[in-house]
Design an enzyme around this catalytic site. Sequence first.
Site, PDB file in Angstrom:
ATOM      1  CG  HIS A  53      -0.841   0.230   2.919  1.00  0.00           C
ATOM      2  ND1 HIS A  53      -1.831   0.000   3.786  1.00  0.00           N
ATOM      3  CD2 HIS A  53      -0.578  -0.595   1.820  1.00  0.00           C
ATOM      4  CE1 HIS A  53      -2.619  -0.754   3.059  1.00  0.00           C
ATOM      5  NE2 HIS A  53      -2.216  -1.056   1.931  1.00  0.00           N
ATOM      6  CG  LEU A  54       1.059   7.441   3.735  1.00  0.00           C
ATOM      7  CD1 LEU A  54       0.583   8.823   3.757  1.00  0.00           C
ATOM      8  CD2 LEU A  54       2.731   7.241   3.199  1.00  0.00           C
ATOM      9  CG  ASN A  85      -4.126  -1.031   6.529  1.00  0.00           C
ATOM     10  OD1 ASN A  85      -3.880  -0.009   6.082  1.00  0.00           O
ATOM     11  ND2 ASN A  85      -3.502  -2.234   6.184  1.00  0.00           N
ATOM     12  CG  HIS A 172      -7.995  -6.619   0.086  1.00  0.00           C
ATOM     13  ND1 HIS A 172      -6.894  -6.298   0.631  1.00  0.00           N
ATOM     14  CD2 HIS A 172      -8.180  -7.854   0.272  1.00  0.00           C
ATOM     15  CE1 HIS A 172      -6.234  -7.629   0.574  1.00  0.00           C
ATOM     16  NE2 HIS A 172      -7.095  -8.382   0.718  1.00  0.00           N
ATOM     17  CG  ASN A 271      -3.439 -10.382   0.613  1.00  0.00           C
ATOM     18  OD1 ASN A 271      -3.595 -11.205   0.085  1.00  0.00           O
ATOM     19  ND2 ASN A 271      -3.822 -10.237   1.897  1.00  0.00           N
ATOM     20  CG  ASP A 298      -0.863  -2.846  -1.989  1.00  0.00           C
ATOM     21  OD1 ASP A 298      -0.721  -2.401  -0.830  1.00  0.00           O
ATOM     22  OD2 ASP A 298      -1.097  -4.277  -1.947  1.00  0.00           O
ATOM     23  CG  HIS A 302       4.903  -5.117   6.728  1.00  0.00           C
ATOM     24  ND1 HIS A 302       4.061  -4.773   7.624  1.00  0.00           N
ATOM     25  CD2 HIS A 302       4.661  -5.448   5.537  1.00  0.00           C
ATOM     26  CE1 HIS A 302       2.678  -5.065   6.850  1.00  0.00           C
ATOM     27  NE2 HIS A 302       3.043  -5.215   5.572  1.00  0.00           N
ATOM     28  N   GLY A 317       3.324  -7.618   1.933  1.00  0.00           N
ATOM     29  CA  GLY A 317       3.534  -6.222   1.741  1.00  0.00           C
ATOM     30  C   GLY A 317       4.916  -5.819   1.343  1.00  0.00           C
TER      31      GLY A 317
HETATM   32  N1  LIG Z   1      -0.849  -5.634   0.347  1.00  0.00           N
HETATM   33  C1  LIG Z   1      -0.444  -6.074   1.400  1.00  0.00           C
HETATM   34  O1  LIG Z   1       0.343  -7.319   1.191  1.00  0.00           O
HETATM   35  N2  LIG Z   1      -0.345  -5.743   2.715  1.00  0.00           N
HETATM   36  C2  LIG Z   1      -1.042  -4.652   2.930  1.00  0.00           C
HETATM   37  C3  LIG Z   1      -2.562  -5.205   3.252  1.00  0.00           C
HETATM   38  C4  LIG Z   1      -3.047  -6.314   2.444  1.00  0.00           C
HETATM   39  O2  LIG Z   1      -3.568  -5.914   1.481  1.00  0.00           O
HETATM   40  O3  LIG Z   1      -2.746  -7.380   3.056  1.00  0.00           O
HETATM   41  C5  LIG Z   1      -0.395  -3.850   4.092  1.00  0.00           C
HETATM   42  O4  LIG Z   1      -1.151  -2.889   4.807  1.00  0.00           O
HETATM   43  O5  LIG Z   1       0.532  -4.396   4.780  1.00  0.00           O
END
Ligand SMILES: NC(=O)N[C@@H](CC(=O)O)C(=O)O
Length: 420
Positions: A53-54, A85, A172, A271, A298, A302, A317
């Site tokens: 996730h970038l 996302n 997912h 998640n 993954d 955040h 995450g």
């Molecule tokens: N893997 C994670 O815990 N988070 C992911 C998205 C997600 O799968 O909930 C995210 O984009 O933060």
Amino acid sequence: MTSYLIKGVSVLGGEPADLLIRDGVIAAGGRADEVIDAEGLVALPGLVDLHTHLREPGREDAETVETGSRAAALGGYTAVFAMANTSPVADTAGVVEQVWRLGREAGLVDVQPIGAVTVGLAGKQLAELGAMATSAAGVRIFSDDGHCVADPRLMRRALEYVKAFDGIIAQHAEEPRLTEGAQMHEGKVSTRLGLTGWPAVAEEAIIARDVLLAEHVGSRLHVCHVSTAGSVEVLRHAKARGVRVTAEVTPHHLLLTDELAASYDPVYKVNPPLRTAADVQALRQALVDGVIDIVATDHAPHAVEDKECEWAYARPGMVGLETALPVVLSVLGEQWELIAERMSRAPARIAGLTGHGTDLAAGTPANLTLVDPSARRVVDPAGLASRSRNTPYAGTTLPGRIVATFLRGEPTVLDGKAVK
Ligand SMILES: NC(=O)N[C@@H](CC(=O)O)C(=O)O
């Protein structure tokens, strides 16, 4: 272009030899401008992450394509696949081209955008998959990651659509009706802590459904972040039937368990959730025997306000790009061939990414990383290149240091530091 002689390096754990990098490729022999003393270092093909996730566009306070690319290079990666996302969601040719272009501008790893399966990740209507596939970004993998494509008819249509160009739907796997309000793995620990549980069956039921749909359609399914022993059994069964399914596991699901939630520290909220020690064992075995094809980070950065709050309000995450290889090394030991297969070759093959995941033979593009397996590192969140700090390994000692990374013959990391 500077040429490099990497002296006395162990290629994939083999006997020490010299590796010459010239004009972007591994060269057969000759002189070089720079010599790198690589005694004791191991060369691996550059790592490839199918699940990153970038956060750009939209949450540049948590990560940008550039900062995430730098974190990836420091972790030994030469290619990452950016999840859809973002905000706006990467569900149009315009957004995937933007991410792809930002990746090229950063020039630290190859950034390949993943397109959303459904408009706005809302699970109601297919996104413009064809337009994303034919865009400059050449998207081949589609995912609503963060959300499950829960509607079976939509999932079927998506599998049918991408079959035309050998695309992949990366699911997912989370049945949303079974995880409403869930905070952690459903089990003894959640009962003790009084937190709403996310049962293993919510993942397993979707994987079971989707392997049957993929078999019915004859299309390619990839299962994101497999986290339970039961999911491994479903995948084993599907693979034995010849279903075109591949699967990934994250480093954190190979190492950490739900017991950590007892700290109520939201850094452990993720998640799918951290599971039990028995799940961890099953995932490790599945990675070794190939039921799980790859390790994917993954990497989920955040911002502080989304993580340093009460457990229930924290976003799920963990960041992972800079610690993935050390965690996998701590789990698998120095099984270099296996590590190269699960973290570089197989992900490149699944994605159809050429020039990455090679055997480092003469003539192949010089996408590689040099690792010092004898080094130990205490993880310091403040020292991460990622813009976010939400690592579950703060203060943990992990084996292995990434000394250098090369992207098409240009160093992105030297002496363990990012070059730009
Ligand atoms: N893997 C994670 O815990 N988070 C992911 C998205 C997600 O799968 O909930 C995210 O984009 O933060």
